[in-house]
Structure formats: C-alpha cells, structure tokens
Enzyme design. Structure first.
Site, mmCIF file in Angstrom:
data_model
loop_
_atom_site.group_PDB
_atom_site.id
_atom_site.type_symbol
_atom_site.label_atom_id
_atom_site.label_comp_id
_atom_site.label_asym_id
_atom_site.label_seq_id
_atom_site.Cartn_x
_atom_site.Cartn_y
_atom_site.Cartn_z
ATOM 1 N N LEU A 1 0.816 -1.218 0.000
ATOM 2 C CA LEU A 1 0.000 0.000 0.000
ATOM 3 C C LEU A 1 0.846 1.263 0.000
ATOM 4 O O LEU A 1 0.435 2.295 -0.515
ATOM 5 C CB LEU A 1 -0.916 0.023 1.239
ATOM 6 C CG LEU A 1 -1.993 -1.056 1.317
ATOM 7 C CD1 LEU A 1 -2.681 -1.019 2.677
ATOM 8 C CD2 LEU A 1 -3.011 -0.873 0.210
ATOM 9 N N GLY A 2 2.013 1.196 0.572
ATOM 10 C CA GLY A 2 2.863 2.379 0.650
ATOM 11 C C GLY A 2 4.189 2.049 1.275
ATOM 12 O O GLY A 2 4.387 0.954 1.824
ATOM 13 N N GLY B 1 7.755 4.059 3.277
ATOM 14 C CA GLY B 1 8.370 5.273 3.790
ATOM 15 C C GLY B 1 9.638 4.958 4.537
ATOM 16 O O GLY B 1 10.166 3.839 4.466
ATOM 17 N N GLY B 2 10.136 5.936 5.280
ATOM 18 C CA GLY B 2 11.424 5.799 5.934
ATOM 19 C C GLY B 2 11.466 4.739 7.010
ATOM 20 O O GLY B 2 12.525 4.216 7.334
ATOM 21 N N PHE B 3 10.306 4.388 7.592
ATOM 22 C CA PHE B 3 10.289 3.431 8.691
ATOM 23 C C PHE B 3 9.809 2.047 8.279
ATOM 24 O O PHE B 3 9.692 1.155 9.093
ATOM 25 C CB PHE B 3 9.409 3.935 9.834
ATOM 26 C CG PHE B 3 10.071 5.016 10.629
ATOM 27 C CD1 PHE B 3 11.333 4.855 11.149
ATOM 28 C CD2 PHE B 3 9.414 6.208 10.854
ATOM 29 C CE1 PHE B 3 11.937 5.847 11.886
ATOM 30 C CE2 PHE B 3 10.008 7.205 11.592
ATOM 31 C CZ PHE B 3 11.275 7.028 12.109
ATOM 32 N N GLY B 4 9.458 1.864 7.005
ATOM 33 C CA GLY B 4 9.041 0.546 6.587
ATOM 34 C C GLY B 4 7.986 0.581 5.494
ATOM 35 O O GLY B 4 7.689 1.615 4.922
ATOM 36 N N VAL C 1 4.036 -0.738 4.114
ATOM 37 C CA VAL C 1 2.682 -1.074 4.568
ATOM 38 C C VAL C 1 2.027 -1.992 3.533
ATOM 39 O O VAL C 1 2.078 -1.716 2.331
ATOM 40 C CB VAL C 1 1.832 0.193 4.760
ATOM 41 C CG1 VAL C 1 0.436 -0.181 5.255
ATOM 42 C CG2 VAL C 1 2.505 1.140 5.743
ATOM 43 N N LYS D 1 2.027 -2.886 8.932
ATOM 44 C CA LYS D 1 3.225 -2.063 8.779
ATOM 45 C C LYS D 1 4.428 -2.910 9.197
ATOM 46 O O LYS D 1 4.533 -3.348 10.345
ATOM 47 C CB LYS D 1 3.125 -0.811 9.634
ATOM 48 C CG LYS D 1 4.275 0.166 9.426
ATOM 49 C CD LYS D 1 4.053 1.419 10.264
ATOM 50 C CE LYS D 1 2.827 2.162 9.777
ATOM 51 N NZ LYS D 1 2.585 3.396 10.564
ATOM 52 N N ASP E 1 3.695 14.870 13.162
ATOM 53 C CA ASP E 1 3.799 14.604 11.724
ATOM 54 C C ASP E 1 2.417 14.597 11.075
ATOM 55 O O ASP E 1 2.101 13.722 10.277
ATOM 56 C CB ASP E 1 4.520 13.284 11.472
ATOM 57 C CG ASP E 1 5.042 13.191 10.024
ATOM 58 O OD1 ASP E 1 5.255 14.239 9.395
ATOM 59 O OD2 ASP E 1 5.214 12.062 9.537
#
Length: 681
Positions: free
Chosen positions: A355-356, A358-361, A363, A377, A474
């Site tokens: 699904l997406g 980013g910097g932390f992992g 999804v 996640k 955020d």
C-alpha cells in the site's frame, strides 16, 4: 485588581452587536482600602428572552428562586449554586458561582448583594447576568435552562499596567495553558486552577487563575478558556495584568500581584480529630512524631531508589513506573498475532499487496482467516529496541480509542521482525484525493468540512481528552486516512511524543517530520508543543480548501507558498481566490470561517495560535469571535534557516512521495524506528 492607586482600565468588548451597548453598564468604584471593585452587568444579553411584568408568575418564581439560592445548601458544591423554580412556561433558572478561593461567608454575601443589585438594574428582563466584587461571584438567571450550557457571549475584559515585552505574552500563554488543562479536568463540583511562574525578568512573577462553571464538560471548559486566551492579543496584549469574563468561565493573570489565595487550590488533608485533654494532645503529638520520623526516612530512601531506577531504566513501563511491568506485558500479549498468520494474510508480504512505503518501513494490505481486512506495517529491521519496550509502546497506542484515530489491532514479533497490525481504511489517504485534479471532484464542501472537523476532534483527543497528552509531530495529508464514509482517521504515530499533564513544551536535537507542515519553532530550533500540531492543522485546512500543496501554487514561472498566497489574499479582501473552484456551491460563510481559522493556526508567534479546544469551539459555534490573524512565516523564510536534515514516512499512501518529505540519514534514537517516541516525564 491593582494595588494602591493604580488605575483600572475597563473597556467594552466590541464582539456584541451595537444594539447591546444600550443594555450594558460597567460600574467601577474604589473601596475604602483604595482597591478596585468591578461590576459587570448585562440585561438580556441576547435580546430574545423578552420582558416580564411586575407581580407576574415568572416574577414571583424568580424572586422565590433568588431568595433561596444560597440558603439551599444541598445545591452548594464549593461555591457553585444552581436551582430552578416553577413550571414552564414561567419556570425560572439561576446559577451562582463564586471564585474558587472565596470563603463561604464572602460567597454568600456577594451573591445576596448580586441578586438585589441585578434585579434592580434589570427590573423586567427575563434573563440577566453579572460579575461582582472583583469577580468574587457571578449571578446568572433566565427563563431557559442554563445548567450545563456553554455561553461565551457576551464577554468583557479589563487590563492594567504599562506595556510589557512580547516575551511576557509567551510566558502568560504557557502558564494559562497549563492551568486550563488542570481546571478542565476538574470534577462536577469545581473546575478551578491557579499557579505562578517566573516572568521574563528575574524580578517578575506571573500569577494566573482560570475557572469554569463545573457543570461544563472537559471539552466545553477547555474551549471556553482557550477562546478567552485568543482574545488577549486584541484587548490586552503586552499588559502586566488582564482578565476576561464570560458567563461560563473567567481568566485572569497579574504580574507581581498575588490576587488569589493559593491555599484554596491545594489538596489539603483533613484536619485531625480534636483531642479533649492536654494529655491527649501530648500523647497524640508523641505518637505522630514516632510515626512521622521513620516514615520520613523511608520516604527519602524510596525517593532515591525511584529516581535511580528511572534514570537507569527510563522506558521500563509507561505506566506504573514503580512496579515490575508484568501486568502490562500480560495485557499487551493479548494483542500479539502469530507471525505466520500475518505472513499468510499478506501473501508473504508480496508487492501486489503493498500500500505504501516510507522511511520506517512498508505497509501491506492483508486478510485474516476470518475475512477481516487489515493493514500491516513492517518496520525496518535495524530497530535497536527490545521486546518489552516495543510491547509497552504497542499497549500505549492501542489504548488510544477515538473514531478519528486509526485503530491499532495488534502486533507481531519474530526475531528481528516487528509488525504492526492496523484496521484497514479503504479510501486511502487524504492526499490521494485533494492533490489529484480528477479525484478531488469527489470531495464537495460538505465532505471537506466533515474532514476538517474530524481531524480537529482527533487532535483534540490526543492533546486534551486522552489519558495521555500526545503530540503527533507529523500531521499531514498523507497521514489522514479516509474510511468508507469519508470520515478522517489520523494515522502514523511513529514520531509522536508523550507529555506530562502540565507540560507545555519540549525540545529535541533530532528534527523529524515533513517539511512544509512543520511549525517554524520546531523546524529551526527543535521546540515542539501542542501548538506545533496546531500549525500543521492550519496548513492542512488551507490545503483542503484550496486543493493545493503548501508549496505548489504556480504564479507565472514561480512557485509560491500556499501560506503566503492565503495571507496576501486575506489582507486584500479576496480570500475566495485560494478556494478550489470545485467548491462553487459550498457554504460561503463556512469556507471563509475555515480560512480564517487556518490562518490563526499558522501564525508565527506560538502564543497567538489557538489550542485545538479553541479551534473546535470556533468550528462549532458561530457566536465565537475570531481574532485577527497576523502574517504567517513564509516558505522562503523557513528555507533560509539552515534546516536540519529531516525524515518522514508514509502510511497507506498510494506510493512514496519523495517530493513531500526528505528521507535522509540523521542521528536517530533507538526508538525512532518503532511506533512512537515516548518519553514519560
């Protein structure tokens, strides 16, 4: 208010309509001790209750009610009286409220004087209210039910002292913010708080007092007082002392003047039972000393032990710091999913289910054996966090239950794998709609207004209504998910920080977040507070209304900052220029009011930004007056500030949006790759 011969300046609020001016009288007189007493009286402030005739049924009911208001001790809860008398349509209602530090005798005396004075001054009005004797007491009566009703109009203010520095404004705002949370959290008998802080100059001490009617809810009390705070810049900015009076709450601060009894706000233990003989007194004292001395020694030793343990293991448990945390771990273990179950649900974390990222992992979408859809996640594997800390933080986030927050269902741990399992939100994220020229057409004004209100309610819950005060840090369009009915849900607590109840500000050397939504004090100096989230909310509001990213407005060959464009058009009287053309059929008044609220939220001066309680009040009550906004920080100003490198991550977005956030290597704490950055203080 002031000492000695200092002159009190009392001004009329410009908020009530002009036709109310003839109904308002403010009387100021000096007492024999040369200290001032102020009386504020309003007759039928709304001009819609009508008049009664002398000796009518309502007149008789009102006289009976006011005569018995203070004599009926069953209704007296620490200076708060509320009674009604008679039958509709001639039923009379009355509220009496004394300041929290006023003793019972003085309270009764003030209210008795108020009932005589107010009925004489407003001889035929069915509704009237007034504050008496330096806000010692307030009397409010009407032919309508006024118990548990929030009334912020009409309002009055007074100030004293010469002009002070802008630093005083920030100090005062921080003090009042902390007092508001304490007062609003009070019970149904009293919502009152006082306190003091050192002023900008060493010789200054600022004293503050806030109070609400105790029949208000936490949110209503907080909203009333926060609405009073945002009135200060327009009436009393840079003054040594000021007070705001409304029918539902009062707010006051003074410089170097202790105007309240501090003992009244202290939780004092009950007095010991009286002894009948001197010998009994002597024995009691000996016993007390025999108990107190060892107890004091034990207490000191325990304090050192607790401090030592907190220094050694500051993140052992986010609640119950003095226990071993086993009960908490047992509770959180009930949220644990089997790793193989989650792996099967996501088809072994296949790219087709992504699904997406980013910097932390990354999804993934998944489906449990019972058919329930989930969002998983998968955190980066370089987390240095231990199992106990990770589980405790999962438990904390799982306890955040609100319809405008994405619900955490559980977690999974296997070796270095850390998985978070969330409810699946089908309509992706807000940025998927508002930044797409085709999909944005699905969002009419009714839906966008619902989204704005839902985001505000979610942030208010984090700041004020949850058991823990949480700063999100955020907030942005990609972190607002939309359910099947387009209700917003705030997600991604990977950068959240936990505050103490009375804590107002924090600071960090590691700036994390998404540039464009960051408040200037956080982006440039690492300072964050609830007002940092308010700034981000203001940016979101303007993006939702305009359908444009903050830095994505093209003007010729230049790309302008949305905040600057909104401010310029507001100043020139053309705010409609920034409104998405698709909203041509939207409510003009609601759209303009939301633009106004958005501009108030993005003011550069932290003290001038409203709290989320005040924002909710402004969104829900058109009688709530809005302050005049000041110029927001510009995109260019922020970029010239040598910003630290920052990072961000996306949740449930269609794809990684590198243009919105900068993902670079920065010094990280061991906790920044987990759910949240939580540091109980």
């Amino acid at each position: 208010m002031a000492q000695g011969k200092t002159t009190m300046v009392v001004l009329l609020s410009l908020t009530p309509p002009p036709f109310l001016c003839c109904l308002l009288v403010i009387t100021i007189f000096l007492s024999q001790a040369s200290s001032e007493t102020i009386t504020v009286r309003y007759c039928d402030p709304n001009e819609d209750r009508g008049n009664y005739t002398t000796n009518s049924t309502y007149h008789t009911n009102l006289n009976t009610l006011l005569s018995n208001l203070t004599s009926n001790t069953e209704t007296n809860n620490k200076g708060f009286y509320n009674l009604s008398y008679g039958q509709d349509p001639d039923k009379a209602y009355a509220i009496g409220l004394c300041r929290g530090d006023i003793k019972t005798d003085n309270c009764t005396s003030c209210l008795n004087k108020a009932r005589i004075n107010l009925t004489q001054y407003c001889p035929n009005q069915k509704e009237a209210y007034g504050w008496y004797d330096d806000e010692t007491c307030m009397l409010y009566y009407s032919d309508r039910a006024i118990f548990g009703v929030l009334d912020i109009e009409p309002w009055d203010y007074s100030w004293n002292g010469d002009n002070e520095t802008a630093q005083l404004n920030t100090t005062v705002t921080n003090l009042l913010d902390s007092l508001i949370r304490r007062a609003a959290s009070g019970d149904s008998s009293r919502k009152y708080a006082t306190g003091s802080v050192v002023g900008p100059s060493n010789h200054q001490r600022i004293y503050g007092l806030v109070q609400c009617k105790p029949d208000l809810t936490l949110t209503e009390c907080s909203g009333c007082l926060n609405q009073s705070i945002i009135k200060i810049p327009s009436c009393c900015e840079n003054r040594e002392g000021a007070r705001i009076l409304t029918p539902s709450c009062i707010l006051r601060y003074e410089t170097n003047i202790l105007f309240y009894d501090p003992a009244a706000d202290a939780a004092l233990p009950p007095p010991p039972a009286p002894s009948t003989t001197s010998q009994g007194n002597s024995k009691t004292s000996q016993i007390a000393i025999a108990i107190a001395v060892p107890a004091a020694v034990v207490a000191v030793v325990l304090c050192f032990i607790i401090i030592y343990l907190r220094v050694r293991k500051p993140k052992r448990s986010f609640e119950g710091e003095d226990d071993d945390g086993h009960d908490e771990i047992q509770n959180v273990d009930s949220l644990q999913f089997n790793f193989d179950t989650i792996r099967d649900a996501t088809n072994d974390f296949s790219d087709a289910n992504k699904l997406g990222q980013g910097g932390f992992g990354v999804v993934y979408m998944g489906r449990l054996p019972n058919g329930e859809k989930i969002a998983v996640k998968r955190l980066s594997r370089d987390s240095g966090q231990g199992d106990i800390e990770f589980k405790n933080e999962v438990l904390l986030v799982a306890k955040l239950q609100h319809r405008n927050l994405v619900r955490l269902l559980g977690f999974s741990i296997a070796g270095k794998e850390r998985l978070l399992v969330y409810e699946f939100v089908p309509n992706k994220s807000l940025d998927y709609f508002i930044f797409d020229p085709t999909k944005i057409l699905q969002l009419d004004w009714e839906i966008r207004y619902k989204i704005i209100g839902g985001i505000a309610r979610g942030i208010l819950y984090l700041h004020e209504d949850s058991r823990l005060r949480i700063i999100h840090r955020d907030l942005k369009a990609s972190n607002i998910l939309l359910d099947e009915e387009m209700n917003p849900k705030i997600s991604d607590f990977g950068m959240a920080r936990l505050f103490d109840v009375d804590q107002t500000q924090g600071q960090t050397n590691t700036i994390v977040g998404t540039y464009g939504y960051m408040s200037p004090e956080y982006a440039l100096h690492g300072q964050f507070s609830v007002k940092s989230d308010v700034f981000s909310f203001g940016v979101l509001v303007l993006e939702i209304i305009s359908g444009r990213k903050r830095g994505g407005i093209h003007h010729g060959e230049n790309i302008e900052d949305l905040l600057s464009v909104a401010w310029r058009n507001w100043r020139s009287g053309t705010p409609r220029n920034i409104v998405d053309p698709a909203l041509i059929n939207g409510s003009e008044s609601e759209i303009m009011r939301c633009i106004h609220i958005g501009l108030l939220c993005i003011q550069e001066n932290v003290a001038r930004r409203p709290t989320m309680g005040a924002v909710m009040l402004m969104l829900n009550s058109y009688s709530a007056s809005l302050a005049v906004p000041s110029e927001p920080p510009t995109f260019e100003d922020s970029k010239s500030g040598n910003l630290p490198e920052m990072q961000s991550w996306e949740y449930n977005s269609e794809a990684t949006r590198s243009s919105e956030s900068t993902n670079k290597s920065v010094p990280q704490s061991a906790n920044e790759t987990s759910i949240s950055e939580l540091y109980p203080r």
